[in-house]
Design an enzyme around this catalytic site. Structure first.
Site, PDB file in Angstrom:
ATOM      1  N   LYS A 111       0.809  -1.225   0.000  1.00  0.00           N
ATOM      2  CA  LYS A 111       0.000   0.000   0.000  1.00  0.00           C
ATOM      3  C   LYS A 111       0.841   1.274   0.000  1.00  0.00           C
ATOM      4  CE  LYS A 111      -4.238  -1.879   1.966  1.00  0.00           C
ATOM      5  NZ  LYS A 111      -5.261  -1.764   3.027  1.00  0.00           N
ATOM      6  N   LYS A 192      -4.826 -11.456  -6.326  1.00  0.00           N
ATOM      7  CA  LYS A 192      -5.993 -11.595  -5.459  1.00  0.00           C
ATOM      8  C   LYS A 192      -7.148 -10.722  -5.950  1.00  0.00           C
ATOM      9  CE  LYS A 192      -7.552 -10.526  -0.829  1.00  0.00           C
ATOM     10  NZ  LYS A 192      -7.367  -9.593   0.262  1.00  0.00           N
ATOM     11  N   LYS A 195     -11.525  -5.227  -4.469  1.00  0.00           N
ATOM     12  CA  LYS A 195     -12.514  -4.204  -4.850  1.00  0.00           C
ATOM     13  C   LYS A 195     -11.848  -2.908  -5.293  1.00  0.00           C
ATOM     14  CE  LYS A 195     -13.165  -3.600   0.089  1.00  0.00           C
ATOM     15  NZ  LYS A 195     -14.040  -4.016   1.175  1.00  0.00           N
TER      16      LYS A 195
END
Length: 328
Positions: A111, A192, A195
């Site tokens: 991230k 993976k 969303k």
């Protein structure tokens, strides 16, 4: 009865991956365990959020917990920020964490990669997660594969605290589903399902309508071989779809391979779309009944009351162990 804790971030719609990797297990677990299911909104703000969207997503996730079959008489559903002990215990767990071990967390690396600046909350996310779990004397944490590293750190922090201060924490065990712990992207099956993916065809959400679900499954990336066979290395796309099919029908991978022997991907995908739609539509019907109902707020109020009561007991033990405040 052993205790289970699990938390999901209210950041957009719940994907099929979230549902299979975590939420679907909850319905069965609530009958045999003392369950706490938390909407971890404080974790959500480690990255920028629109406040109105966040509020909407918090209630939406609560409604989905109930719509999938969680019984508020058997399990405790609550919002993290409505239980102040989480933030208080999170700070204490930060103080027994080391910067080096936090910087090694895979999710922090992912991230923060390529960003000029990231919030310190993104770095200290795992100690707050540890606090979430440890406050409830949690025995088992059901998670997808991507969260195992965080639970391992939680175990390390609990052991470190017990050794340094007082032996008060239960050391939680990790529970992952045998199949489906990591559902992959429909468009890039080596990644993976997420969303946050910019390609909306790569994931299915629990609130997608049947036509969207069918279209996404039919456009899922497979391979040119045309043989329905599980081979994660060489056939990641069809293997991912087989995992989803197996979980929703209870049929083994071997049974499905035999069922579609000599048949093409077209028929397999059509049948899978029907299976997924049949699972999701009843969830959506319950969700829309609940989302604007007074019942939803009443359930969350009761959940917060119970969670506060239990969390404060452990928080007091933590404070006493570390010498904080005045002992009462």
């Amino acid at each position: 009865m052993k205790t289970i804790f699990s938390g999901i971030q209210p950041t957009g719609s719940v994907t099929l991956g979230n549902y299979i990797g975590a939420m679907k297990q909850f319905v069965d677990l609530q009958h045999d365990y003392n369950c706490y299911f938390c909407i971890v909104d404080q974790h959500a703000i480690t990255v920028p959020q629109d406040r109105l969207e966040l509020r909407k997503n918090i209630k939406s996730l609560a409604a989905l917990y109930l719509a999938i079959g969680i019984d508020p008489e058997k399990a405790t559903i609550f919002i993290q920020s409505e239980v102040p002990a989480h933030a208080q215990a999170g700070w204490m767990m930060q103080c027994v964490s080391y910067i080096g071990e936090l910087e090694r967390m895979t999710q922090f690396k992912d991230k923060s990669a390529g960003r000029e600046a990231v919030s310190s909350g993104l770095l200290t996310y795992p100690p707050l997660m540890a606090a979430d779990i440890l406050l409830y004397k949690t025995d088992l944490v059901p998670v997808g594969e991507d969260q195992k590293q965080h639970i391992e750190l939680t175990r390390d922090l609990a052991e470190r605290f017990n050794k340094k201060y007082n032996d008060i924490f239960t050391i939680p065990e990790i529970r992952t589903p045998e199949i489906g712990a990591r559902i992959m992207s429909l468009q890039e099956p080596t990644k993976k399902m997420s969303k946050s993916d910019s390609n909306k065809k790569s994931f299915i959400t629990l609130l997608d309508d049947p036509k969207q679900i069918e279209k996404k499954i039919k456009s899922a990336v497979t391979d040119s071989e045309g043989i329905v066979k599980y081979d994660k290395e060489n056939k990641p796309g069809i293997s991912n779809l087989l995992s989803i099919y197996s979980i929703f029908t209870g049929k083994s991978i071997e049974e499905l391979e035999k069922q579609y022997e000599g048949k093409g991907y077209g028929e397999f995908k059509s049948d899978l779309a029907e299976v997924v739609i049949n699972e999701i539509v009843p969830i959506q019907e319950k969700y829309y009944q609940l989302i604007d109902s007074p019942e939803l707020d009443e359930i969350l109020d009761r959940g917060a009351e119970k969670a506060n009561r239990e969390a404060n007991k452990m928080l007091k033990k933590m404070m006493n162990a570390m010498g904080l405040g005045r002992k009462k």
